[in-house]
Design a protein around this motif. Structure first.
Motif, PDB file in Angstrom:
ATOM      1  N   ARG A 101      35.030  39.560  32.040  1.00 28.03           N
ATOM      2  CA  ARG A 101      34.523  40.835  32.549  1.00 28.03           C
ATOM      3  C   ARG A 101      34.143  40.734  34.025  1.00 28.03           C
ATOM      4  O   ARG A 101      34.389  41.649  34.813  1.00 28.03           O
ATOM      5  CB  ARG A 101      33.328  41.290  31.709  1.00 28.03           C
ATOM      6  CG  ARG A 101      32.845  42.705  31.995  1.00 28.03           C
ATOM      7  CD  ARG A 101      33.979  43.723  31.914  1.00 28.03           C
ATOM      8  NE  ARG A 101      34.679  43.675  30.643  1.00 28.03           N
ATOM      9  CZ  ARG A 101      34.505  44.562  29.681  1.00 28.03           C
ATOM     10  NH1 ARG A 101      33.649  45.538  29.832  1.00 28.03           N
ATOM     11  NH2 ARG A 101      35.213  44.464  28.562  1.00 28.03           N
ATOM     12  N   SER A 139      37.307  40.746  36.147  1.00 28.74           N
ATOM     13  CA  SER A 139      37.832  42.107  36.241  1.00 28.74           C
ATOM     14  C   SER A 139      37.031  42.924  37.252  1.00 28.74           C
ATOM     15  O   SER A 139      37.602  43.686  38.051  1.00 28.74           O
ATOM     16  CB  SER A 139      37.782  42.777  34.860  1.00 28.74           C
ATOM     17  OG  SER A 139      38.163  44.134  34.933  1.00 28.74           O
ATOM     18  N   THR A 140      35.721  42.750  37.245  1.00 28.37           N
ATOM     19  CA  THR A 140      34.855  43.464  38.188  1.00 28.37           C
ATOM     20  C   THR A 140      35.119  42.996  39.616  1.00 28.37           C
ATOM     21  O   THR A 140      35.132  43.809  40.551  1.00 28.37           O
ATOM     22  CB  THR A 140      33.381  43.226  37.822  1.00 28.37           C
ATOM     23  OG1 THR A 140      33.155  43.673  36.479  1.00 28.37           O
ATOM     24  CG2 THR A 140      32.455  43.988  38.759  1.00 28.37           C
ATOM     25  N   ARG A 141      35.359  41.709  39.792  1.00 27.26           N
ATOM     26  CA  ARG A 141      35.672  41.179  41.122  1.00 27.26           C
ATOM     27  C   ARG A 141      36.959  41.791  41.656  1.00 27.26           C
ATOM     28  O   ARG A 141      37.025  42.186  42.833  1.00 27.26           O
ATOM     29  CB  ARG A 141      35.801  39.655  41.071  1.00 27.26           C
ATOM     30  CG  ARG A 141      36.115  39.025  42.421  1.00 27.26           C
ATOM     31  CD  ARG A 141      36.183  37.511  42.338  1.00 27.26           C
ATOM     32  NE  ARG A 141      37.227  37.060  41.442  1.00 27.26           N
ATOM     33  CZ  ARG A 141      37.485  35.773  41.184  1.00 27.26           C
ATOM     34  NH1 ARG A 141      36.745  34.826  41.756  1.00 27.26           N
ATOM     35  NH2 ARG A 141      38.443  35.425  40.354  1.00 27.26           N
ATOM     36  N   SER A 142      37.966  41.902  40.830  1.00 27.60           N
ATOM     37  CA  SER A 142      39.227  42.521  41.259  1.00 27.60           C
ATOM     38  C   SER A 142      39.007  43.975  41.665  1.00 27.60           C
ATOM     39  O   SER A 142      39.602  44.460  42.634  1.00 27.60           O
ATOM     40  CB  SER A 142      40.258  42.448  40.119  1.00 27.60           C
ATOM     41  OG  SER A 142      40.568  41.116  39.794  1.00 27.60           O
ATOM     42  N   TYR A 143      38.146  44.651  40.921  1.00 23.33           N
ATOM     43  CA  TYR A 143      37.863  46.064  41.194  1.00 23.33           C
ATOM     44  C   TYR A 143      37.213  46.240  42.569  1.00 23.33           C
ATOM     45  O   TYR A 143      37.652  47.082  43.369  1.00 23.33           O
ATOM     46  CB  TYR A 143      36.943  46.596  40.095  1.00 23.33           C
ATOM     47  CG  TYR A 143      36.503  48.021  40.277  1.00 23.33           C
ATOM     48  CD1 TYR A 143      37.353  49.085  39.984  1.00 23.33           C
ATOM     49  CD2 TYR A 143      35.213  48.321  40.726  1.00 23.33           C
ATOM     50  CE1 TYR A 143      36.938  50.394  40.146  1.00 23.33           C
ATOM     51  CE2 TYR A 143      34.789  49.625  40.883  1.00 23.33           C
ATOM     52  CZ  TYR A 143      35.655  50.660  40.591  1.00 23.33           C
ATOM     53  OH  TYR A 143      35.239  51.956  40.745  1.00 23.33           O
ATOM     54  N   VAL A 144      36.173  45.453  42.868  1.00 23.58           N
ATOM     55  CA  VAL A 144      35.487  45.635  44.155  1.00 23.58           C
ATOM     56  C   VAL A 144      36.331  45.115  45.316  1.00 23.58           C
ATOM     57  O   VAL A 144      36.238  45.641  46.433  1.00 23.58           O
ATOM     58  CB  VAL A 144      34.094  44.962  44.152  1.00 23.58           C
ATOM     59  CG1 VAL A 144      33.154  45.704  43.232  1.00 23.58           C
ATOM     60  CG2 VAL A 144      34.173  43.502  43.792  1.00 23.58           C
ATOM     61  N   ALA A 148      39.504  45.507  45.518  1.00 23.58           N
ATOM     62  CA  ALA A 148      40.405  46.624  45.778  1.00 23.58           C
ATOM     63  C   ALA A 148      39.674  47.721  46.546  1.00 23.58           C
ATOM     64  O   ALA A 148      40.233  48.314  47.491  1.00 23.58           O
ATOM     65  CB  ALA A 148      40.964  47.177  44.473  1.00 23.58           C
ATOM     66  N   LEU A 149      38.434  47.997  46.190  1.00 26.47           N
ATOM     67  CA  LEU A 149      37.650  49.018  46.898  1.00 26.47           C
ATOM     68  C   LEU A 149      37.425  48.624  48.357  1.00 26.47           C
ATOM     69  O   LEU A 149      37.422  49.491  49.242  1.00 26.47           O
ATOM     70  CB  LEU A 149      36.299  49.213  46.217  1.00 26.47           C
ATOM     71  CG  LEU A 149      36.267  49.941  44.873  1.00 26.47           C
ATOM     72  CD1 LEU A 149      34.821  50.085  44.405  1.00 26.47           C
ATOM     73  CD2 LEU A 149      36.917  51.314  44.968  1.00 26.47           C
ATOM     74  N   GLY A 186      31.172  54.268  40.165  1.00 20.30           N
ATOM     75  CA  GLY A 186      32.136  53.321  39.605  1.00 20.30           C
ATOM     76  C   GLY A 186      31.658  51.889  39.702  1.00 20.30           C
ATOM     77  O   GLY A 186      31.764  51.115  38.742  1.00 20.30           O
ATOM     78  N   ILE A 187      31.105  51.514  40.854  1.00 22.39           N
ATOM     79  CA  ILE A 187      30.619  50.149  41.051  1.00 22.39           C
ATOM     80  C   ILE A 187      29.418  49.875  40.146  1.00 22.39           C
ATOM     81  O   ILE A 187      29.337  48.823  39.503  1.00 22.39           O
ATOM     82  CB  ILE A 187      30.250  49.921  42.530  1.00 22.39           C
ATOM     83  CG1 ILE A 187      31.533  49.822  43.364  1.00 22.39           C
ATOM     84  CG2 ILE A 187      29.415  48.656  42.700  1.00 22.39           C
ATOM     85  CD1 ILE A 187      31.296  49.649  44.840  1.00 22.39           C
ATOM     86  N   ARG A 239      30.584  49.353  36.550  1.00 25.71           N
ATOM     87  CA  ARG A 239      31.256  48.056  36.348  1.00 25.71           C
ATOM     88  C   ARG A 239      30.256  46.910  36.339  1.00 25.71           C
ATOM     89  O   ARG A 239      30.301  46.029  35.471  1.00 25.71           O
ATOM     90  CB  ARG A 239      32.282  47.831  37.463  1.00 25.71           C
ATOM     91  CG  ARG A 239      33.456  48.784  37.452  1.00 25.71           C
ATOM     92  CD  ARG A 239      34.517  48.326  36.501  1.00 25.71           C
ATOM     93  NE  ARG A 239      35.676  49.190  36.555  1.00 25.71           N
ATOM     94  CZ  ARG A 239      36.927  48.770  36.424  1.00 25.71           C
ATOM     95  NH1 ARG A 239      37.166  47.489  36.227  1.00 25.71           N
ATOM     96  NH2 ARG A 239      37.934  49.620  36.456  1.00 25.71           N
TER      97      ARG A 239
END
Length: 202
Positions: free
Chosen positions: A81, A84-89, A91-92, A176-177, A180
């Motif tokens: 998890r 996945s959160t690291r990939s999300y931020v 990208a942001l 969103g952040i 997550r």
């Protein structure tokens, strides 16, 4: 010679038949039920028991009734998890048009979640090095490292959310952040509780 060959073939067939025989369905069902019951009972001691059960039931065949396997599975789920959160931020952080305060807050989050991933990975490796004996100086040393790193990983995840506090950063990106990182923190909180339970409340 023929009789000897036939005897050998019959023995071979008997061996194959025995090896291929399916496990007793009742025994398998009982083991699965016992593992599920163990997970549910253990998860009741966590802050988010429903999330704990939902995330760990699929690992029941590996966990069985082992507190160590349960803690390791919880750490593995938390690591996944967090990654996945690291990939999300990350990208942001590449978005154009971010306001300066958003850029700074997201940059901090990237660092925090990177630390979280690193500490959870180290914790999993340390758990594997513990051995099965839950006492003695060796166990205490390994357990102390794991508990410290998982606790720090939880702090890192919560720090990112704190960085988006206040109305100045309101918006979909903030929501969103926060969602997550809050979710990642819940997984890590559960893992920490199960690690401490495995360590006997040290």
């Amino acid at each position: 010679m023929t009789k000897l060959l036939l005897t050998s073939l019959l023995l071979l067939c008997a061996t194959i038949s025995t090896a291929a025989a399916p496990a007793n369905p009742r025994s398998s069902a009982a083991a699965a039920a016992a593992a599920a019951s163990f997970i549910k009972s253990s998860c009741s001691a966590t802050t988010y028991p429903a999330l704990c059960v939902q995330s760990l039931l699929s690992y029941a065949p590996t966990i069985q009734r082992s507190p160590k396997q349960l803690a390791q599975a919880a750490l593995a789920v938390s690591l996944s998890r967090a990654q996945s959160t690291r990939s999300y931020v990350r990208a942001l952080a590449r978005f154009e048009g971010l306001r300066p305060r958003e850029k700074a807050a997201i940059r901090d989050c990237v660092g925090e979640i990177g630390d979280t991933v690193d500490r959870l990975g180290k914790s999993i490796r340390e758990m594997k090095a513990m051995g099965e004996k839950r006492s003695g100086p060796r166990f205490e040393w390994h357990f102390g490292n794991v508990a410290t790193w998982v606790s720090a990983a939880l702090t890192d995840a919560n720090t990112c959310v704190d960085g988006f506090a206040g109305k100045a950063l309101n918006g979909r990106m903030k929501s969103g952040i926060e969602a997550r990182f809050t979710n990642a923190a819940q997984f890590i909180s559960n893992a920490l509780a199960l690690v401490n339970k495995y360590g006997g409340g040290h």
